[in-house]
Design a protein around this motif. Structure first.
Motif, PDB file in Angstrom:
ATOM      1  N   VAL A   1     -12.143 -21.020  13.407  1.00  0.00           N
ATOM      2  CA  VAL A   1     -11.692 -19.929  12.637  1.00  0.00           C
ATOM      3  C   VAL A   1     -11.879 -18.456  13.384  1.00  0.00           C
ATOM      4  O   VAL A   1     -10.916 -17.818  13.521  1.00  0.00           O
ATOM      5  CB  VAL A   1     -12.182 -19.825  11.229  1.00  0.00           C
ATOM      6  CG1 VAL A   1     -11.476 -18.428  10.444  1.00  0.00           C
ATOM      7  CG2 VAL A   1     -11.406 -21.008  10.400  1.00  0.00           C
ATOM      8  N   ALA A   2     -13.143 -18.308  13.613  1.00  0.00           N
ATOM      9  CA  ALA A   2     -13.567 -17.047  14.378  1.00  0.00           C
ATOM     10  C   ALA A   2     -12.838 -16.695  15.535  1.00  0.00           C
ATOM     11  O   ALA A   2     -12.465 -15.896  15.904  1.00  0.00           O
ATOM     12  CB  ALA A   2     -14.977 -17.102  14.391  1.00  0.00           C
TER      13      ALA A   2
ATOM     14  N   ARG B   1      -9.992 -13.892  16.544  1.00  0.00           N
ATOM     15  CA  ARG B   1     -10.252 -13.063  17.832  1.00  0.00           C
ATOM     16  C   ARG B   1      -9.057 -13.169  18.524  1.00  0.00           C
ATOM     17  O   ARG B   1      -8.321 -11.916  18.963  1.00  0.00           O
ATOM     18  CB  ARG B   1     -11.357 -13.499  18.512  1.00  0.00           C
ATOM     19  CG  ARG B   1     -11.621 -12.441  19.792  1.00  0.00           C
ATOM     20  CD  ARG B   1     -12.549 -13.130  20.731  1.00  0.00           C
ATOM     21  NE  ARG B   1     -11.950 -14.308  21.461  1.00  0.00           N
ATOM     22  CZ  ARG B   1     -11.181 -14.290  22.430  1.00  0.00           C
ATOM     23  NH1 ARG B   1     -10.553 -13.124  22.761  1.00  0.00           N
ATOM     24  NH2 ARG B   1     -10.809 -15.295  22.842  1.00  0.00           N
ATOM     25  N   GLU B   2      -8.409 -14.260  18.992  1.00  0.00           N
ATOM     26  CA  GLU B   2      -6.993 -14.443  19.540  1.00  0.00           C
ATOM     27  C   GLU B   2      -6.133 -13.531  18.891  1.00  0.00           C
ATOM     28  O   GLU B   2      -5.255 -12.859  19.420  1.00  0.00           O
ATOM     29  CB  GLU B   2      -6.839 -15.763  19.488  1.00  0.00           C
ATOM     30  CG  GLU B   2      -7.574 -16.586  20.555  1.00  0.00           C
ATOM     31  CD  GLU B   2      -7.083 -18.238  20.664  1.00  0.00           C
ATOM     32  OE1 GLU B   2      -6.284 -18.460  20.160  1.00  0.00           O
ATOM     33  OE2 GLU B   2      -7.824 -18.867  21.479  1.00  0.00           O
ATOM     34  N   TYR B   3      -5.791 -13.669  17.504  1.00  0.00           N
ATOM     35  CA  TYR B   3      -4.948 -12.987  16.965  1.00  0.00           C
ATOM     36  C   TYR B   3      -5.024 -11.294  16.972  1.00  0.00           C
ATOM     37  O   TYR B   3      -4.041 -10.727  17.184  1.00  0.00           O
ATOM     38  CB  TYR B   3      -4.567 -13.666  15.439  1.00  0.00           C
ATOM     39  CG  TYR B   3      -3.585 -14.650  15.267  1.00  0.00           C
ATOM     40  CD1 TYR B   3      -2.464 -14.887  16.130  1.00  0.00           C
ATOM     41  CD2 TYR B   3      -4.144 -15.770  14.670  1.00  0.00           C
ATOM     42  CE1 TYR B   3      -1.551 -15.779  15.873  1.00  0.00           C
ATOM     43  CE2 TYR B   3      -3.252 -16.903  14.510  1.00  0.00           C
ATOM     44  CZ  TYR B   3      -2.018 -16.884  15.190  1.00  0.00           C
ATOM     45  OH  TYR B   3      -1.211 -18.015  14.781  1.00  0.00           O
ATOM     46  N   PHE B   4      -6.330 -11.069  16.634  1.00  0.00           N
ATOM     47  CA  PHE B   4      -6.412  -9.413  16.076  1.00  0.00           C
ATOM     48  C   PHE B   4      -6.912  -8.763  16.993  1.00  0.00           C
ATOM     49  O   PHE B   4      -7.293  -7.456  16.975  1.00  0.00           O
ATOM     50  CB  PHE B   4      -7.228  -9.742  14.630  1.00  0.00           C
ATOM     51  CG  PHE B   4      -6.469 -10.413  13.428  1.00  0.00           C
ATOM     52  CD1 PHE B   4      -4.949 -10.332  13.401  1.00  0.00           C
ATOM     53  CD2 PHE B   4      -7.259 -10.806  12.585  1.00  0.00           C
ATOM     54  CE1 PHE B   4      -4.308 -10.786  12.430  1.00  0.00           C
ATOM     55  CE2 PHE B   4      -6.514 -11.566  11.459  1.00  0.00           C
ATOM     56  CZ  PHE B   4      -5.155 -11.650  11.482  1.00  0.00           C
TER      57      PHE B   4
ATOM     58  N   GLY C   1      -7.952  -2.905  10.733  1.00  0.00           N
ATOM     59  CA  GLY C   1      -8.702  -3.266   9.949  1.00  0.00           C
ATOM     60  C   GLY C   1      -8.434  -4.456   9.437  1.00  0.00           C
ATOM     61  O   GLY C   1      -7.464  -5.340   9.815  1.00  0.00           O
ATOM     62  N   LEU C   2      -9.562  -5.255   8.726  1.00  0.00           N
ATOM     63  CA  LEU C   2      -9.369  -6.923   8.579  1.00  0.00           C
ATOM     64  C   LEU C   2      -9.612  -6.851   6.912  1.00  0.00           C
ATOM     65  O   LEU C   2     -10.498  -6.405   6.644  1.00  0.00           O
ATOM     66  CB  LEU C   2     -10.220  -7.640   9.485  1.00  0.00           C
ATOM     67  CG  LEU C   2     -10.226  -9.059   9.076  1.00  0.00           C
ATOM     68  CD1 LEU C   2      -8.922  -9.841   9.220  1.00  0.00           C
ATOM     69  CD2 LEU C   2     -11.439  -9.672  10.101  1.00  0.00           C
TER      70      LEU C   2
ATOM     71  N   TYR D   1     -18.088  -9.156  17.190  1.00  0.00           N
ATOM     72  CA  TYR D   1     -18.665  -7.750  16.587  1.00  0.00           C
ATOM     73  C   TYR D   1     -17.727  -6.659  16.214  1.00  0.00           C
ATOM     74  O   TYR D   1     -17.565  -6.022  15.141  1.00  0.00           O
ATOM     75  CB  TYR D   1     -19.720  -7.279  17.360  1.00  0.00           C
ATOM     76  CG  TYR D   1     -19.232  -6.742  18.789  1.00  0.00           C
ATOM     77  CD1 TYR D   1     -18.917  -5.108  18.833  1.00  0.00           C
ATOM     78  CD2 TYR D   1     -19.019  -7.376  19.832  1.00  0.00           C
ATOM     79  CE1 TYR D   1     -18.437  -4.632  19.846  1.00  0.00           C
ATOM     80  CE2 TYR D   1     -18.535  -6.782  21.015  1.00  0.00           C
ATOM     81  CZ  TYR D   1     -18.552  -5.204  21.052  1.00  0.00           C
ATOM     82  OH  TYR D   1     -17.852  -4.699  22.109  1.00  0.00           O
ATOM     83  N   ARG D   2     -16.586  -6.720  17.092  1.00  0.00           N
ATOM     84  CA  ARG D   2     -15.496  -5.796  16.879  1.00  0.00           C
ATOM     85  C   ARG D   2     -14.617  -5.922  15.663  1.00  0.00           C
ATOM     86  O   ARG D   2     -14.512  -5.127  14.661  1.00  0.00           O
ATOM     87  CB  ARG D   2     -14.487  -5.608  17.988  1.00  0.00           C
ATOM     88  CG  ARG D   2     -15.051  -4.853  19.360  1.00  0.00           C
ATOM     89  CD  ARG D   2     -14.031  -5.019  20.404  1.00  0.00           C
ATOM     90  NE  ARG D   2     -13.987  -6.246  21.104  1.00  0.00           N
ATOM     91  CZ  ARG D   2     -13.224  -6.910  21.761  1.00  0.00           C
ATOM     92  NH1 ARG D   2     -12.303  -5.841  22.399  1.00  0.00           N
ATOM     93  NH2 ARG D   2     -13.052  -8.086  22.119  1.00  0.00           N
TER      94      ARG D   2
END
Length: 426
Positions: free
Chosen positions: A209-210, A214-217, A225-226, A246-247
């Motif tokens: 999921v992580a 990362r790929e999407y966002f 923002g998330l 971390y971002r």
């Protein structure tokens, strides 16, 4: 939690820029004689004027008499307009100018030089001068794209979904199952072994999921923002386990307890985020339309809809907030007699503008029978803006393609929240 700073945009100004760019995109010159000038913020105007005057000198070499005349006249008109400015506007300035045939077409030589000036919606940082057979509008069109992207992740132990809030819509990007076993073990396994296997599956799922997040966002849609949502403690386990890059971890603006994960969870999370995302335009528009429907459905007398009724209330200073969709596509055509000042007016759809103007101009004034009727037209939003300015009414243009825009379309694309119930005004 991260706080998102969203620059407020004037919905009427953005609507006008979009309409102008739409109009300019459809225009084409008879030669390479349509001029586009982008002047970045902070640029000295005298440098631009000097450069355009040099271009005028170069244009004298164009072989075609008509094209040469059009280019020289257009450059002259742009220079003339620029001399009216004391300095470059704060965000920069965009000008389009060219010799174009009259509306409805006309013979060679019937063109008139027309100029458009546009205050860009964001800071303009590049200079551009082009003389072409079309106007270069792409830079401005890119500026109209909403870059305030918010990512959504709706997760629990069974599945996860990713969504994106951009412009006037919430979009579900994808969803995936976890592959993690349920909490109840099957026969033949010790509780300890089962728990260990489940934890390993969960760790693998969280890492997966992580990586997708990362790929999407980060890679595809650079979000600001998330928001992470879902039922139960899974979302907290995911966040506290520092699986996210971390971002993205630093971009989390809120976690939301929700009944669902996956695609359904994205929509639920958005519905529950209105307070956090109150500054985002789509959320603002949704609230405006919901407030209008609340007034209508409660029979308070403070909700009005239908163009003619709304205009009447607007003229009588009863309207507090006027809401119209950006796809209304209506124009007001006015015929005013030069002799007796009698006024004829009609609100028609865009394709009927020219026939209505022809009707007004080719028929005698119904009041004094003089053949001196002067005809003008204006976009319905321009007309409503003038009326609203006289009475201090707030005018909002909302997206016609979003869900709330479709709700307003069911009322004729125009609605108003009134200052008071006009039925009780006496």
């Amino acid at each position: 939690m991260k706080k998102i700073d969203v620059e407020k945009q004037d919905s009427v100004k953005l609507y006008k820029i979009r309409k102008t760019l739409e109009e300019l995109s459809q225009k084409s010159g008879r030669g390479t004689e349509l001029i586009s000038v982008y002047i970045p913020k902070g640029k000295q105007l005298h440098e631009i004027i000097s450069s355009l005057q040099q271009e005028q000198g170069t244009a004298d070499n164009i072989k075609s008499d008509l094209t040469r005349s059009h280019v020289v006249d257009s450059l002259g008109k742009v220079v003339q307009r620029l001399k009216l400015y004391k300095k470059t506007p704060e965000r920069g300035l965009v000008m389009f100018c060219g010799a174009l045939p009259p509306e409805g077409g006309g013979p060679l030589g019937s063109e008139t030089v027309t100029v458009w000036e546009i205050d860009p919606p964001k800071d303009l940082n590049q200079y551009l001068y082009r003389c072409d057979d079309h106007f270069h509008v792409d830079i401005l069109k890119d500026m109209l794209k909403d870059d305030n992207l918010i990512g959504f992740l709706a997760i629990d132990a069974k599945d996860a979904g990713w969504g994106l809030l951009h412009g006037d819509k919430i979009e579900v990007l994808s969803q995936t199952g976890s592959g993690v076993a349920g909490k109840h073990r099957q026969g033949g396994q010790s509780a300890k072994r089962f728990q260990k296997l489940r934890e390993m599956e969960l760790t693998y799922y969280f890492n997966r999921v992580a990586e997708t997040t990362r790929e999407y966002f980060i890679d595809i849609y650079p979000i600001k923002g998330l928001i992470i949502s879902g039922p139960g403690p899974t979302k907290e386990d995911f966040i506290n386990g520092n699986y996210l890059e971390y971002r993205l971890q630093n971009m989390i603006i809120n976690t939301i307890d929700a009944s669902y994960s996956g695609a359904e969870g994205i929509r639920e999370a958005f519905a529950k985020s209105s307070e956090i995302l109150g500054d985002f335009r789509m959320v603002e528009e949704k609230k405006l339309v919901e407030d209008l429907f609340r007034e209508i459905n409660s029979h308070s007398g403070k909700g009005s809809y239908g163009l003619q009724e709304v205009i009447e209330y607007l003229k009588n200073n009863v309207v507090q907030t006027l809401i119209i969709t950006d796809n209304t596509n209506l124009h007001r055509v006015e015929g005013k007699c030069k002799r007796c000042r009698n006024l004829q007016e009609a609100i028609v759809e865009r394709p009927l503008v020219i026939p209505k103007k022809t009707e007004f101009s080719s028929n005698p004034c119904p009041s004094c029978k003089a053949m001196e009727v002067e005809v003008n037209e204006q976009d319905i939003v321009d007309y409503l803006e003038l009326l609203a300015a006289k009475t201090g009414t707030q005018l909002e243009v909302v997206s016609g393609s979003a869900e709330h825009g479709n709700m307003l379309a069911s009322l004729g694309k125009v609605g108003a929240i009134l200052r008071y119930n006009p039925g009780h005004s006496k």
